[in-house]
Design a protein around this motif. Structure first.
Motif, PDB file in Angstrom:
ATOM      1  N   PRO A  31      -9.582   9.914   6.757  1.00 56.42           N
ATOM      2  CA  PRO A  31     -10.239  10.882   7.618  1.00 56.42           C
ATOM      3  C   PRO A  31     -10.288  10.107   8.931  1.00 56.42           C
ATOM      4  CG  PRO A  31     -11.576  10.556   5.771  1.00 56.42           C
ATOM      5  CD  PRO A  31     -10.486   9.543   5.684  1.00 56.42           C
ATOM      6  N   GLY A  32     -10.561  11.038  10.141  1.00 55.50           N
ATOM      7  CA  GLY A  32     -10.749  10.369  11.460  1.00 55.50           C
ATOM      8  C   GLY A  32      -9.632   9.667  12.125  1.00 55.50           C
ATOM      9  N   LEU A  33      -8.337   9.871  11.764  1.00 49.44           N
ATOM     10  CA  LEU A  33      -7.133   9.634  12.333  1.00 49.44           C
ATOM     11  C   LEU A  33      -6.563  10.679  13.025  1.00 49.44           C
ATOM     12  CD1 LEU A  33      -5.543   7.186   9.778  1.00 49.44           C
ATOM     13  CD2 LEU A  33      -6.710   6.445  11.922  1.00 49.44           C
ATOM     14  N   PRO A  34      -5.924  10.431  14.137  1.00 51.06           N
ATOM     15  CA  PRO A  34      -5.452  11.531  14.989  1.00 51.06           C
ATOM     16  C   PRO A  34      -4.410  12.501  14.277  1.00 51.06           C
ATOM     17  CG  PRO A  34      -4.975   9.532  16.004  1.00 51.06           C
ATOM     18  CD  PRO A  34      -5.542   9.080  14.837  1.00 51.06           C
ATOM     19  N   ILE A  35      -3.673  11.891  13.272  1.00 46.33           N
ATOM     20  CA  ILE A  35      -2.844  12.934  12.462  1.00 46.33           C
ATOM     21  C   ILE A  35      -3.585  13.106  10.947  1.00 46.33           C
ATOM     22  CG2 ILE A  35      -0.607  13.052  11.096  1.00 46.33           C
ATOM     23  CD1 ILE A  35       0.030  12.482  14.038  1.00 46.33           C
ATOM     24  N   LYS A  36      -3.931  14.443  10.888  1.00 46.74           N
ATOM     25  CA  LYS A  36      -4.709  14.901   9.824  1.00 46.74           C
ATOM     26  C   LYS A  36      -4.252  15.146   8.344  1.00 46.74           C
ATOM     27  CE  LYS A  36      -7.952  14.805  13.008  1.00 46.74           C
ATOM     28  NZ  LYS A  36      -8.961  13.729  12.956  1.00 46.74           N
ATOM     29  N   ASP A  37      -2.943  14.969   8.306  1.00 46.01           N
ATOM     30  CA  ASP A  37      -2.360  15.241   7.040  1.00 46.01           C
ATOM     31  C   ASP A  37      -1.749  14.284   6.427  1.00 46.01           C
ATOM     32  OD1 ASP A  37      -0.834  16.070   8.465  1.00 46.01           O
ATOM     33  OD2 ASP A  37      -0.572  18.151   7.842  1.00 46.01           O
ATOM     34  N   THR A  38      -1.427  14.371   5.106  1.00 49.28           N
ATOM     35  CA  THR A  38      -0.199  13.798   4.444  1.00 49.28           C
ATOM     36  C   THR A  38       0.498  14.934   3.673  1.00 49.28           C
ATOM     37  OG1 THR A  38      -1.371  11.482   4.374  1.00 49.28           O
ATOM     38  CG2 THR A  38       0.469  12.005   2.456  1.00 49.28           C
ATOM     39  N   VAL A  39       1.676  15.071   3.983  1.00 45.97           N
ATOM     40  CA  VAL A  39       2.428  16.153   3.287  1.00 45.97           C
ATOM     41  C   VAL A  39       3.753  15.892   2.750  1.00 45.97           C
ATOM     42  CG1 VAL A  39       3.105  18.766   3.361  1.00 45.97           C
ATOM     43  CG2 VAL A  39       1.330  17.711   4.889  1.00 45.97           C
ATOM     44  N   ASP A  40       4.366  16.290   1.748  1.00 40.74           N
ATOM     45  CA  ASP A  40       5.725  16.082   1.268  1.00 40.74           C
ATOM     46  C   ASP A  40       5.811  14.419   0.986  1.00 40.74           C
ATOM     47  OD1 ASP A  40       8.221  16.445   0.432  1.00 40.74           O
ATOM     48  OD2 ASP A  40       8.846  16.902   2.551  1.00 40.74           O
ATOM     49  N   VAL A  41       5.543  14.174  -0.015  1.00 44.68           N
ATOM     50  CA  VAL A  41       5.816  12.512  -0.619  1.00 44.68           C
ATOM     51  C   VAL A  41       6.382  12.588  -1.904  1.00 44.68           C
ATOM     52  CG1 VAL A  41       4.706  10.474  -1.130  1.00 44.68           C
ATOM     53  CG2 VAL A  41       3.754  11.719   0.880  1.00 44.68           C
ATOM     54  N   ILE A  42       7.477  11.881  -2.031  1.00 44.66           N
ATOM     55  CA  ILE A  42       8.137  11.838  -3.621  1.00 44.66           C
ATOM     56  C   ILE A  42       7.803  10.463  -4.000  1.00 44.66           C
ATOM     57  CG2 ILE A  42      10.062  12.016  -4.848  1.00 44.66           C
ATOM     58  CD1 ILE A  42      11.124  14.307  -3.038  1.00 44.66           C
ATOM     59  N   PHE A  43       7.100  10.256  -5.194  1.00 47.71           N
ATOM     60  CA  PHE A  43       7.187   9.058  -5.549  1.00 47.71           C
ATOM     61  C   PHE A  43       8.043   9.066  -7.017  1.00 47.71           C
ATOM     62  CE2 PHE A  43       2.234   8.473  -4.551  1.00 47.71           C
ATOM     63  CZ  PHE A  43       2.638   7.598  -3.276  1.00 47.71           C
ATOM     64  N   ARG A  44       9.273   8.291  -6.856  1.00 42.82           N
ATOM     65  CA  ARG A  44       9.850   8.538  -8.240  1.00 42.82           C
ATOM     66  C   ARG A  44      10.734   7.315  -8.451  1.00 42.82           C
ATOM     67  NH1 ARG A  44      14.662  12.538  -5.067  1.00 42.82           N
ATOM     68  NH2 ARG A  44      15.487  10.799  -3.739  1.00 42.82           N
ATOM     69  N   ASN A  45      11.021   7.147  -9.852  1.00 43.82           N
ATOM     70  CA  ASN A  45      11.832   6.125 -10.481  1.00 43.82           C
ATOM     71  C   ASN A  45      11.087   4.791  -9.948  1.00 43.82           C
ATOM     72  OD1 ASN A  45      13.502   8.177 -11.213  1.00 43.82           O
ATOM     73  ND2 ASN A  45      14.666   7.863  -9.258  1.00 43.82           N
ATOM     74  N   ASN A  46       9.729   4.505  -9.887  1.00 42.36           N
ATOM     75  CA  ASN A  46       9.444   3.345  -9.480  1.00 42.36           C
ATOM     76  C   ASN A  46       8.683   2.592 -10.855  1.00 42.36           C
ATOM     77  OD1 ASN A  46       9.143   3.261  -6.385  1.00 42.36           O
ATOM     78  ND2 ASN A  46       8.393   5.231  -7.119  1.00 42.36           N
ATOM     79  N   PHE A  47       8.657   1.140 -10.918  1.00 41.48           N
ATOM     80  CA  PHE A  47       7.923   0.854 -11.930  1.00 41.48           C
ATOM     81  C   PHE A  47       6.605   0.411 -11.303  1.00 41.48           C
ATOM     82  CE2 PHE A  47      12.302  -0.466 -12.651  1.00 41.48           C
ATOM     83  CZ  PHE A  47      12.578  -0.335 -13.616  1.00 41.48           C
ATOM     84  N   VAL A  48       5.448   1.186 -12.059  1.00 46.96           N
ATOM     85  CA  VAL A  48       4.336   0.901 -11.369  1.00 46.96           C
ATOM     86  C   VAL A  48       3.179   0.360 -12.670  1.00 46.96           C
ATOM     87  CG1 VAL A  48       2.084   1.991 -10.751  1.00 46.96           C
ATOM     88  CG2 VAL A  48       4.423   2.940 -10.311  1.00 46.96           C
ATOM     89  N   VAL A  49       3.128  -0.855 -12.725  1.00 50.75           N
ATOM     90  CA  VAL A  49       2.859  -1.812 -13.768  1.00 50.75           C
ATOM     91  C   VAL A  49       1.702  -2.812 -13.811  1.00 50.75           C
ATOM     92  CG1 VAL A  49       3.808  -3.334 -15.607  1.00 50.75           C
ATOM     93  CG2 VAL A  49       5.369  -1.755 -14.534  1.00 50.75           C
ATOM     94  N   GLY A  50       0.774  -2.729 -14.525  1.00 49.96           N
ATOM     95  CA  GLY A  50      -0.575  -3.552 -14.712  1.00 49.96           C
ATOM     96  C   GLY A  50      -1.114  -3.936 -12.990  1.00 49.96           C
ATOM     97  N   ASN A  51      -1.295  -2.911 -12.513  1.00 50.49           N
ATOM     98  CA  ASN A  51      -2.282  -2.821 -11.234  1.00 50.49           C
ATOM     99  C   ASN A  51      -3.648  -3.082 -11.360  1.00 50.49           C
ATOM    100  OD1 ASN A  51       0.010  -2.725  -9.194  1.00 50.49           O
ATOM    101  ND2 ASN A  51       0.665  -0.925 -10.594  1.00 50.49           N
TER     102      ASN A  51
END
Lengths: 214, 504
Positions: B249-269
């Motif tokens: 919040p509070g940044l001049p661009i107000k949204d995040t739209v259309d993001v694809i998270f695919r085929n990543n290894f997301v391990v032990g974070n």
């Protein structure tokens, strides 16, 4: 040669220390005397007395205390018609003889140990934390411990009613309006940005969690 | 007539199906989908002509022909200063203690690797930034960057960037940070030990983040206040949080739209959070695989998500997040999240109290794991094969009407024109491109909120301009603010004036 030199050094430094101790002692003693009339309301340790509406003043730095006493004396604080309690303190501040007396009592109070607020206030800590981090902590410090570099006082030791009253004074133009009172005006500008009274309750609940012995 | 009936029946069937998922009977009706059979997602970015763009692998345009070689002992910055726009700066192996500013277009800094020896930019924990670029069509390749205090590589309103094959270690708050750029690639970088986000896409559009190895940082890959980003084939491990799509919040661009998270290894974070206490990033619970907060149309597909102790995926809103001050101009919910097939193993084995309470409420207290948690409204969201996971809060997600994103190759474009800067807008562009990387209007990011700065400097823009040239340390619980003395005095005053009058 070497021995006599070293003895000479020892003697002067001894005298110096004595003088210093005497000086500091006299200054502190004077500060303590000047503080005597304050005890009736602020308590012998400067811990404050909520029933008398007198805030904790121990735990604040000397520059802040001195500035507030001068503000009362210069009618920058405690002079607004709506501020009867400020007027009480305004009257007390004018009993101090001169600026030197103000400085002495301020530095005495600043030397007293920090107090912890006896009665923590209830509220929504999640909201209080988020609003405090976003709107207050950048000046008053992450743990409400105050930040002398920004002239922002410690809030952790203050009781809820006092915080709310001062906040309202800033917001409604009873404190922090004088053009020469830059720190007061900074705070006044922030006080106007808080949406609701409940938000302030939540912020105070968060503030009262800080600096408490676990 | 007939048509009406079919639709009526369908509605009844859907309501029935949904009812079964709402039920807590333990035996749920399963809808089993195959991700190789169903329809493909078609909701994302459309290039000119309507089709999702395909096959673009480079965005910075044709390589310049002018080449300058910098050798060990020489200065990269001096070479850039002397070079015309449109130059390849070839940096030989060696150690370079400097900050490199690129304000010309078509500059490529290409390290030469000889038998494993790289060109190393070493800030020795004294310098703030390794590379700051504001030029367009910028390329940085094959470098090694270590020991800076601010940023590894930061972009400030440059379009068409390519940042690849770099090794970035222990270099301040952001490792790779394109801010306010359109059309960029961040790929094959190895980034670690970063105190905020290892790769931070800020207020940018049309982005590809691929094949990076990101670890030992607070946030792995963060897509923030950005649109049309694909994050794929990355290895994201041992961060506090792995992949994040959110709206600050509070940044001049107000949204995040259309993001694809695919085929990543997301391990032990599960790395302990070492972000500055009270800052936004310090609110991420250690053990978060993927976090979606107030971002819309995020597709999560084909990832291997394992061993993240709080949860594999967390979907939430501003109201539930820690250290977030709401912004009336930002829609606070994560709308239309789409969770397709993912491999989820051993997540949520040591989760947070809030999640446990939700599990209790859904009668899942026996579960030893937790793959997906949703808290706060998330209208229009869908999921397939939900029966595979241990979930809380997704019972009102519908069945997605597609099972894969194979029709979307990427969102990259042929080189786009530079951002237009009107005369008199210098202050604004610097504010957007630089200051908002660390300052939001009403929340604590890296630096204090802009609202607070407005109170401190209400009638003193010159004082602000002087401060940023040579910032003094004022707050124990904040890092140092990096000096902005590379901006000329007029620009510093312009940004000060701009900062003092923004209203959100």
């Amino acid at each position: 040669m070497l021995i006599s030199h070293s003895r000479g050094f020892a003697v002067t430094s001894w005298i110096g220390t004595l003088l210093l101790m005497y000086g500091a002692g006299a200054f502190a003693a004077e500060g303590e005397q000047l503080f005597a009339p304050c005890i009736a309301c602020h308590g012998s340790k400067g811990e404050g007395n909520a029933t008398l509406n007198a805030p904790a003043i121990a735990g604040q730095d000397a520059a802040y205390l001195e500035r507030q006493l001068l503000n009362y004396r210069n009618r920058r604080r405690g002079a607004d018609k709506s501020d009867a309690l400020g007027a009480q303190m305004q009257a007390m501040a004018t009993t101090l003889a001169d600026d030197a007396a103000v400085a002495k009592v301020a530095s005495y109070v600043a030397s007293l140990p920090k107090t912890v607020n006896a009665a923590p206030a209830p509220g929504n800590l999640h909201n209080g934390n988020n609003l405090y981090q976003g709107k207050c902590g950048a000046c008053h410090g992450g743990k409400a411990e105050g930040n002398p570099a920004l002239k922002a006082p410690r809030l952790a030791g203050l009781d809820a009613a006092y915080i709310k009253r001062q906040f309202a004074h800033f917001r409604d133009g009873a404190r922090g309006t004088d053009p020469k009172d830059a720190p007061g005006r900074q705070m006044a500008m922030m006080a106007k940005t808080l949406p609701t009274e409940r938000d302030l309750d939540d912020i105070i609940a968060f503030i009262h969690r800080q600096g408490r012995p676990k | 007539m007939k048509k009406g009936l079919i639709i009526g029946l369908l509605v009844a069937a859907v309501a029935f199906g949904a009812g079964m998922f709402f039920g807590r009977s333990g035996k749920q009706e399963m809808t089993i989908s195959s991700s190789t059979q169903g329809a493909s997602y078609s909701g994302g970015f459309k290039g000119e002509g309507g089709a999702a763009t395909t096959g673009i692998t480079s965005v910075a345009g044709p390589a310049p022909t002018n080449v300058v070689v910098v050798k060990d002992g020489e200065s990269i910055q001096a070479a850039i200063k002397a070079a015309p726009k449109g130059t390849i700066i070839r940096v030989m192996p060696g150690t370079y203690h400097e900050t490199v500013y690129v304000d010309k277009d078509d500059i490529r800094i290409i390290g030469v690797i000889e038998a494993g020896r790289r060109a190393v930019l070493d800030g020795e924990k004294k310098l703030n930034d390794a590379i700051l670029y504001s030029g367009n069509n910028f390329v940085a390749e094959n470098l090694e960057i270590r020991n800076y205090k601010g940023n590894g590589i930061m972009g400030q309103a440059g379009n068409n960037f390519e940042i690849r094959n770099n090794v970035i270690v222990d270099s301040g708050v952001y490792g790779i940070f394109p801010q306010l750029g359109q059309n960029g690639i961040v790929e094959h970088n190895v980034v670690s030990k970063i105190a905020d986000a290892a790769i931070y896409i800020g207020m940018s559009d049309n982005i590809l983040v691929a094949h990076n190895d990101v670890f030992d940082s607070v946030a792995g890959i963060e897509i923030e206040n950005s649109r049309h980003a694909i994050v794929e084939h990355n290895y994201v491990h041992n961060n506090t949080g792995g992949l994040l799509a959110f709206v600050t919040p509070g940044l001049p661009i107000k949204d995040t739209v259309d993001v694809i998270f695919r085929n990543n290894f997301v391990v032990g974070n599960n790395h302990p959070n070492f972000g500055a206490p009270g800052s936004t990033v310090s609110g991420i619970p250690a053990g978060t695989g993927i976090l979606v907060m107030a971002a819309d149309d995020v597709v999560i597909e084909g990832n291997i998500i394992s061993d993240n102790k709080v949860s594999g995926i967390i979907v939430t809103d501003h109201a539930h997040a820690q250290n977030i001050t709401a912004d009336p101009e930002s829609e606070p919910n994560s709308d239309r999240v789409k969770i397709l097939d993912n491999v989820m193993l051993r997540n949520g084995y040591d989760t947070i109290t809030e999640a446990k309470a939700l599990m209790l409420a859904e009668g899942k207290m026996g579960a030893k794991n937790l793959d997906i948690v949703r808290v706060g409204p998330s209208p229009g969201s869908c999921i397939i094969n939900r029966h595979q996971y241990v979930t809380v809060g997704v019972s009102d997600f519908t069945e997605c009407d597609f099972t894969n994103t194979s029709a979307t190759v990427n969102y990259l474009l042929p080189p786009v024109p530079p951002r237009e800067i009107k005369p008199g807008e210098r202050g604004k562009v610097v504010y957007l491109g630089i200051c908002t990387g660390c300052h939001t209007y009403n929340g604590r990011m890296i630096g204090p909120p802009v609202q607070v700065i407005q109170a401190l400097y209400m009638d003193n823009p010159q004082g602000l301009a002087d401060y940023i040239a040579k910032p003094a340390k004022k707050r124990d619980d904040y890092p140092e603010m990096p000096p902005q003395d590379y901006l000329d005095p007029e620009t510093r005053l312009a940004v000060a004036q701009y900062m003092l009058q923004v209203t959100n």
